[in-house]
Design a protein around this motif. Structure first.
Motif, PDB file in Angstrom:
ATOM      1  N   MET A 119      -3.005  15.820  41.775  1.00  0.00           N
ATOM      2  CA  MET A 119      -3.564  14.646  41.084  1.00  0.00           C
ATOM      3  C   MET A 119      -3.957  13.563  42.071  1.00  0.00           C
ATOM      4  N   GLU A 120      -3.119  13.394  43.106  1.00  0.00           N
ATOM      5  CA  GLU A 120      -3.365  12.330  44.093  1.00  0.00           C
ATOM      6  C   GLU A 120      -3.279  12.923  45.495  1.00  0.00           C
ATOM      7  N   PRO A 121      -4.345  13.618  45.930  1.00  0.00           N
ATOM      8  CA  PRO A 121      -4.297  14.317  47.224  1.00  0.00           C
ATOM      9  C   PRO A 121      -4.170  13.366  48.417  1.00  0.00           C
ATOM     10  N   GLY A 122      -4.372  12.082  48.206  1.00  0.00           N
ATOM     11  CA  GLY A 122      -4.257  11.133  49.316  1.00  0.00           C
ATOM     12  C   GLY A 122      -2.813  10.817  49.698  1.00  0.00           C
ATOM     13  N   LEU A 123      -1.842  11.274  48.896  1.00  0.00           N
ATOM     14  CA  LEU A 123      -0.439  10.938  49.195  1.00  0.00           C
ATOM     15  C   LEU A 123       0.059  11.712  50.412  1.00  0.00           C
ATOM     16  N   ARG A 124       0.764  11.011  51.290  1.00  0.00           N
ATOM     17  CA  ARG A 124       1.307  11.660  52.496  1.00  0.00           C
ATOM     18  C   ARG A 124       2.836  11.678  52.467  1.00  0.00           C
ATOM     19  N   LEU A 125       3.415  11.361  51.323  1.00  0.00           N
ATOM     20  CA  LEU A 125       4.876  11.291  51.213  1.00  0.00           C
ATOM     21  C   LEU A 125       5.458  12.672  50.933  1.00  0.00           C
ATOM     22  N   PRO A 126       6.704  12.888  51.338  1.00  0.00           N
ATOM     23  CA  PRO A 126       7.394  14.082  50.856  1.00  0.00           C
ATOM     24  C   PRO A 126       7.829  13.844  49.405  1.00  0.00           C
ATOM     25  N   VAL A 127       7.032  14.303  48.454  1.00  0.00           N
ATOM     26  CA  VAL A 127       7.327  13.989  47.040  1.00  0.00           C
ATOM     27  C   VAL A 127       8.503  14.844  46.557  1.00  0.00           C
ATOM     28  N   LEU A 137       6.285  15.993  36.574  1.00  0.00           N
ATOM     29  CA  LEU A 137       5.318  16.838  37.286  1.00  0.00           C
ATOM     30  C   LEU A 137       6.030  17.546  38.430  1.00  0.00           C
ATOM     31  N   ALA A 138       5.618  18.757  38.735  1.00  0.00           N
ATOM     32  CA  ALA A 138       6.081  19.409  39.978  1.00  0.00           C
ATOM     33  C   ALA A 138       5.438  18.643  41.133  1.00  0.00           C
ATOM     34  N   PRO A 139       6.114  18.564  42.306  1.00  0.00           N
ATOM     35  CA  PRO A 139       5.515  17.842  43.428  1.00  0.00           C
ATOM     36  C   PRO A 139       4.085  18.302  43.744  1.00  0.00           C
ATOM     37  N   ASP A 140       3.834  19.620  43.654  1.00  0.00           N
ATOM     38  CA  ASP A 140       2.477  20.121  43.957  1.00  0.00           C
ATOM     39  C   ASP A 140       1.453  19.576  42.976  1.00  0.00           C
ATOM     40  N   GLU A 141       1.878  19.493  41.716  1.00  0.00           N
ATOM     41  CA  GLU A 141       0.985  18.968  40.668  1.00  0.00           C
ATOM     42  C   GLU A 141       0.633  17.508  40.965  1.00  0.00           C
ATOM     43  N   ALA A 142       1.652  16.745  41.403  1.00  0.00           N
ATOM     44  CA  ALA A 142       1.419  15.321  41.717  1.00  0.00           C
ATOM     45  C   ALA A 142       0.443  15.208  42.888  1.00  0.00           C
ATOM     46  N   LEU A 143       0.623  16.074  43.886  1.00  0.00           N
ATOM     47  CA  LEU A 143      -0.268  16.009  45.056  1.00  0.00           C
ATOM     48  C   LEU A 143      -1.681  16.477  44.705  1.00  0.00           C
ATOM     49  N   GLN A 177     -14.794  -2.919  28.085  1.00  0.00           N
ATOM     50  CA  GLN A 177     -14.344  -1.523  28.007  1.00  0.00           C
ATOM     51  C   GLN A 177     -14.588  -0.791  29.326  1.00  0.00           C
ATOM     52  N   ASP A 178     -15.667  -1.176  30.044  1.00  0.00           N
ATOM     53  CA  ASP A 178     -15.980  -0.487  31.309  1.00  0.00           C
ATOM     54  C   ASP A 178     -14.946  -0.785  32.402  1.00  0.00           C
ATOM     55  N   LEU A 179     -14.106  -1.802  32.191  1.00  0.00           N
ATOM     56  CA  LEU A 179     -13.092  -2.131  33.211  1.00  0.00           C
ATOM     57  C   LEU A 179     -11.790  -1.364  33.002  1.00  0.00           C
ATOM     58  N   VAL A 180     -11.687  -0.668  31.877  1.00  0.00           N
ATOM     59  CA  VAL A 180     -10.413  -0.031  31.512  1.00  0.00           C
ATOM     60  C   VAL A 180     -10.458   1.454  31.879  1.00  0.00           C
ATOM     61  N   VAL A 181      -9.462   1.893  32.639  1.00  0.00           N
ATOM     62  CA  VAL A 181      -9.418   3.292  33.096  1.00  0.00           C
ATOM     63  C   VAL A 181      -8.207   3.969  32.468  1.00  0.00           C
ATOM     64  N   GLU A 182      -8.441   5.136  31.845  1.00  0.00           N
ATOM     65  CA  GLU A 182      -7.350   5.834  31.139  1.00  0.00           C
ATOM     66  C   GLU A 182      -6.894   7.032  31.961  1.00  0.00           C
ATOM     67  N   ARG A 183      -6.176   6.795  33.027  1.00  0.00           N
ATOM     68  CA  ARG A 183      -5.665   7.890  33.861  1.00  0.00           C
ATOM     69  C   ARG A 183      -4.150   7.817  34.025  1.00  0.00           C
ATOM     70  N   GLY A 184      -3.505   6.940  33.270  1.00  0.00           N
ATOM     71  CA  GLY A 184      -2.056   6.826  33.358  1.00  0.00           C
ATOM     72  C   GLY A 184      -1.610   6.201  34.678  1.00  0.00           C
ATOM     73  N   GLN A 185      -0.299   6.221  34.881  1.00  0.00           N
ATOM     74  CA  GLN A 185       0.290   5.729  36.149  1.00  0.00           C
ATOM     75  C   GLN A 185       1.175   6.838  36.671  1.00  0.00           C
ATOM     76  N   LEU A 186       1.158   7.023  37.980  1.00  0.00           N
ATOM     77  CA  LEU A 186       1.994   8.048  38.611  1.00  0.00           C
ATOM     78  C   LEU A 186       3.106   7.366  39.394  1.00  0.00           C
TER      79      LEU A 186
END
Ligand SMILES: Cc1cc2nc3c(=O)[nH]c(=O)nc-3n(C[C@H](O)[C@H](O)[C@H](O)COP(=O)(O)OP(=O)(O)OC[C@H]3O[C@@H](n4cnc5c(N)ncnc54)[C@H](O)[C@@H]3O)c2cc1C
Length: 413
Positions: A177-185, A169-175, A131-140
């Motif tokens: 969630m994942e602030p490491g993204l450098r793409l123009p979403v 998600l709005a692009p801002d919302e996605a960023l 159970q400790d290996l399973v992460v419930e954060r969905g996929q983006l």
């Protein structure tokens, strides 16, 4: 009496899930593999329990974009022409299944299996104490061009109609969630019901330990041939002869090499995929993030950041293609900003039937041989449910899913 009730050839995600399900049901199970459990394609994937992944690579857009996909240096899909010419049946069938009607039919059959994926794997996660290996954060999933974002609508609606939940998600919302993204979403979708594993190899190792603790037997040898009779199956494995009530062929992309299993004539090919690992960069993303146009994922693996995906249609024994690895490094830097040199690289072999459906069911030659391979992009996700279905078949129970679409003797195109 046979040496074993069930002998499973192949200890990848599919074979180990199958062996554990059968052992948990009280059978005497042998698991045979020349390599350590989980060290094949199941080792290097994108770690995602991708219950949303019902859209096959076979899509009408592949037909229209084929020249650009194949000739561009920036394409997520590459093809060895020599390999295609040597395997015209697989290639033509794969392309025929890209037409709209087959593509829709395949999605429905994949969605049906995927709707049972969690029920198939959750009891194994529990049995393995994982159970400790399973992460419930969905996929983006993100799209970086307006045209691709627009073109994604039909597939997303198809998923919705097949019962796959997702949230725009709005692009801002996605960023956020994942602030490491450098793409123009330009578009972002969260498949919130998906989960991921911190380390698929650790998961498979723990399942194998649970299998062993329950009394399962492991043989470090390749199964070369099987021969079925009314009363059971004789197996040849590197000089050893064994008998079992049923044999299960779960050797991934190599399943066609076992003689006598009814697999040799099946159109089993491979979609090769790659990964790069960056040991100290896992914090770049907090969940599997797929850059849709680029055809790969950034994944926070327990051992570091994993950039993984792309499709290369080429032979099983062809050497790794450095251009594919360079593509991942280049696009990874576009997606996440500058990255250090990778610490390791990997090539794996998705087992793929040209209609992108797995083969799950009794061999047309004998009820004693059960096929469980061809899970293409989603074998980690579908291993659990496949194992449960195989256990049902070996026991003569009626599975709770109609297996006709996955039968070995279906029409492939
Ligand atoms: C880049 C990439 C990313 C992916 N991402 C995901 C993902 O996020 N989620 C997901 O669900 N799936 C994903 N997949 C797909 C998934 O990894 C595969 O579908 C899955 O690993 C197939 O499992 P398997 O057990 O059939 O094959 P394998 O893991 O390849 O195992 C087959 C085993 O059979 C053994 N074997 C071979 N010949 C014999 C023989 N004669 N006798 C006995 N044993 C034999 C091999 O040694 C091997 O251990 C990805 C794949 C790739 C390449």
């Amino acid at each position: 009496m046979a040496d074993y009730d069930i002998a499973v050839a192949g200890a990848g995600a599919v074979g180990v899930c199958t062996a554990l399900w059968a052992q948990m049901r009280g059978h005497r199970v042998l698991l045979a593999d020349p390599n350590p459990p989980g060290s094949g394609t199941s080792y290097g994937n994108a770690c995602t329990l991708a219950t949303y992944a019902c859209l096959p690579v076979n899509d009408p857009s592949v037909l229209t974009a084929l020249p650009q996909l194949m000739f561009s240096r920036d394409s997520p899909l590459s093809l060895s022409y020599a390999h295609a010419l040597r395997n015209p049946r697989w290639m033509l069938s794969f392309l025929a299944n890209c037409r709209a009607a087959p593509s829709r039919r395949i999605s429905a059959h994949l969605a049906e299996l995927l709707s049972h994926a969690d029920a198939g794997i959750n009891p194994l996660i529990e049995a393995a104490g994982a159970q400790d290996l399973v992460v419930e954060r969905g996929q983006l999933s993100v799209w970086s061009t307006a045209a691709a974002a627009e073109a994604a609508t039909a597939g997303l609606e198809r998923r919705r109609s097949l019962g796959v939940p997702w949230r725009e998600l709005a692009p801002d919302e996605a960023l956020e969630m994942e602030p490491g993204l450098r793409l123009p979403v330009k578009r972002a979708v969260h498949f919130h019901a998906a989960r991921h594993l911190r380390d698929p190899l650790d998961f498979i190792t723990r399942m194998h330990q649970a299998f062993t603790a329950l009394g399962g037997t492991t043989l470090t040898a390749a199964v070369e041939a099987v021969s079925a009779s009314d009363s059971g199956v004789a197996l040849q494995a590197e000089g050893q002869s064994l008998t079992a009530g049923h044999a299960v062929i779960a050797s991934g992309a190599f399943s066609g090499r076992i003689t006598g299993a009814g697999t040799e004539q099946l159109p089993l090919g491979t979609e090769r995929g790659y990964h790069l690992m960056f040991r100290d960069e896992a914090q770049r993303v907090t969940r599997p993030v797929g850059w849709s146009e680029a055809g790969f994922y950034a994944v926070p693996h327990a051992q570091g950041l994993r950039l993984t995906g792309t499709v290369e249609i080429a032979a099983l024994d062809a050497p790794a293609n450095p251009r594919r690895l360079a593509y991942l490094a280049r696009k990874g830097a576009e997606m996440l900003g500058a990255l250090p040199e990778p610490d390791s690289e990997w090539l794996g072999f998705r087992p793929t039937i040209p209609d992108s459906l797995p083969v799950i069911g009794r061999s047309p030659q004998s009820d004693r041989v059960i096929h469980a391979f061809g899970h293409q992009h989603i074998g980690l996700t579908l291993g659990g449910i496949t194992g449960r279905l195989v256990a049902d078949l070996a026991e003569g129970r009626q599975p709770n899913i109609d297996l006709a679409p996955y039968a070995a003797d279906r029409a492939y195109a």
